[in-house]
Design an enzyme around this catalytic site. Sequence first.
Site, PDB file in Angstrom:
ATOM      1  N   LYS A  25     119.882 132.543  46.066  1.00  0.00           N
ATOM      2  CA  LYS A  25     121.067 133.168  46.832  1.00  0.00           C
ATOM      3  C   LYS A  25     121.739 132.270  47.518  1.00  0.00           C
ATOM      4  O   LYS A  25     122.917 132.350  47.485  1.00  0.00           O
ATOM      5  CB  LYS A  25     120.277 134.405  47.658  1.00  0.00           C
ATOM      6  CG  LYS A  25     120.984 134.664  48.926  1.00  0.00           C
ATOM      7  CD  LYS A  25     122.180 135.515  48.578  1.00  0.00           C
ATOM      8  CE  LYS A  25     122.714 136.127  49.823  1.00  0.00           C
ATOM      9  NZ  LYS A  25     122.936 135.442  51.033  1.00  0.00           N
ATOM     10  N   GLN A  78     121.235 125.477  62.882  1.00  0.00           N
ATOM     11  CA  GLN A  78     121.815 125.658  61.755  1.00  0.00           C
ATOM     12  C   GLN A  78     123.132 126.837  62.160  1.00  0.00           C
ATOM     13  O   GLN A  78     123.558 127.410  61.240  1.00  0.00           O
ATOM     14  CB  GLN A  78     121.206 125.917  60.505  1.00  0.00           C
ATOM     15  CG  GLN A  78     120.402 127.354  60.546  1.00  0.00           C
ATOM     16  CD  GLN A  78     119.399 127.585  59.605  1.00  0.00           C
ATOM     17  OE1 GLN A  78     118.176 127.027  59.582  1.00  0.00           O
ATOM     18  NE2 GLN A  78     119.510 128.388  58.625  1.00  0.00           N
ATOM     19  N   HIS A 123     112.850 137.959  50.063  1.00  0.00           N
ATOM     20  CA  HIS A 123     111.887 137.204  50.674  1.00  0.00           C
ATOM     21  C   HIS A 123     110.470 137.475  49.973  1.00  0.00           C
ATOM     22  O   HIS A 123     109.834 136.533  49.751  1.00  0.00           O
ATOM     23  CB  HIS A 123     111.743 137.309  52.289  1.00  0.00           C
ATOM     24  CG  HIS A 123     112.930 137.096  52.968  1.00  0.00           C
ATOM     25  ND1 HIS A 123     113.878 137.900  53.447  1.00  0.00           N
ATOM     26  CD2 HIS A 123     113.605 135.910  53.441  1.00  0.00           C
ATOM     27  CE1 HIS A 123     114.736 137.349  54.317  1.00  0.00           C
ATOM     28  NE2 HIS A 123     114.678 136.131  53.960  1.00  0.00           N
ATOM     29  N   GLN A 175     122.010 125.533  49.526  1.00  0.00           N
ATOM     30  CA  GLN A 175     120.873 125.178  50.101  1.00  0.00           C
ATOM     31  C   GLN A 175     119.850 124.624  49.305  1.00  0.00           C
ATOM     32  O   GLN A 175     119.196 123.605  49.689  1.00  0.00           O
ATOM     33  CB  GLN A 175     120.469 126.250  51.064  1.00  0.00           C
ATOM     34  CG  GLN A 175     119.036 126.230  51.961  1.00  0.00           C
ATOM     35  CD  GLN A 175     118.687 127.298  52.798  1.00  0.00           C
ATOM     36  OE1 GLN A 175     119.282 127.386  53.769  1.00  0.00           O
ATOM     37  NE2 GLN A 175     117.946 128.155  52.516  1.00  0.00           N
ATOM     38  N   ALA A 216     113.489 138.901  59.596  1.00  0.00           N
ATOM     39  CA  ALA A 216     114.443 140.019  58.860  1.00  0.00           C
ATOM     40  C   ALA A 216     114.218 140.021  57.468  1.00  0.00           C
ATOM     41  O   ALA A 216     115.053 140.067  56.721  1.00  0.00           O
ATOM     42  CB  ALA A 216     116.067 139.778  59.423  1.00  0.00           C
TER      43      ALA A 216
END
Length: 292
Positions: free
Chosen positions: A159, A71, A47, A163, A42
Amino acid sequence: MSAIPSLDLALPAVSTAAALRETIAGWRKHGLTIGFVPTMGALHAGHVSLVDLALQRADRVVASIFVNPAQFAPGEDFDAYPRTLTDDADKLAEAGCHLLYAPTPDQIYPDGFATRVTVEGPARELESAARPHFFNGVATVVSKLFNQVRPDLAVFGEKDYQQLLVIRRMTRDLDLNVEILAGPTSREPDGLAMSSRNAYLGQQARKSAASLHAILQKLSDEIGDGVALETALKRAREDAQTAFDSVDYIEARCADTLSRLSDRPDPAAVRVLGAVRIGGVRLIDNMGVVRR
Ligand code: PAF
């Protein structure tokens, strides 16, 4: 062009670890360096900017697309998560990405898969409070992908700041020998951080969604001006409660470790982070602080 059966994609693509290794071995034979951009597909301009960054630093760039079940908790959006492989391949080809790795689930989680990577430290609290399964699922799939691709460097978006720190810590702790690069957050013109899940936002929720960026920017500015953390946080949390259906957290944490801070920290060491819900969609965002 693609080695994925029955799909004609706009760039070379493979779906097995064996085919991936063969292509990469060919590049390595010529002394080429490998950059890696792991994604769940997506794809959007954010990206593409990660691919751009990888291309600046490596001779060949591999992007992966794998919607990682580990996840997602039961009841989260694993089934609904947008799967747009052909469009994604077009974007990757246009960006100049050299290879798409879109593994079939058995390439990541073969029958009897029984191993998990567990991360603590920066994985504690924040996202983990609402999604306790999340970082172990991410750490497990990313270590597996790193072992399959064996890149010199990998790019993760700021973003998902927590993580990014979790992956950095895991890479260091396990000596994975991959340089982790951070890609700046790409934003819509009104400030909303780009995310694949923004596609779920209805018209009204989409309008309100940009407030998260505005609230974090004001919080960041106030901390940069020397306002005490608790005072600035109280105002930001009130603003968020007004703007959104619910607030998971609005926090100011140590930018390197995400640990808690004293009330008047060095502004340059602070990262402000937020997670809120609107119209059934969970939004996250974060930014640094500049002393003003
Ligand atoms: O950020 C993502 O898209 C995912 O968490 C990642 C890193 C590709 C692992 O599935």
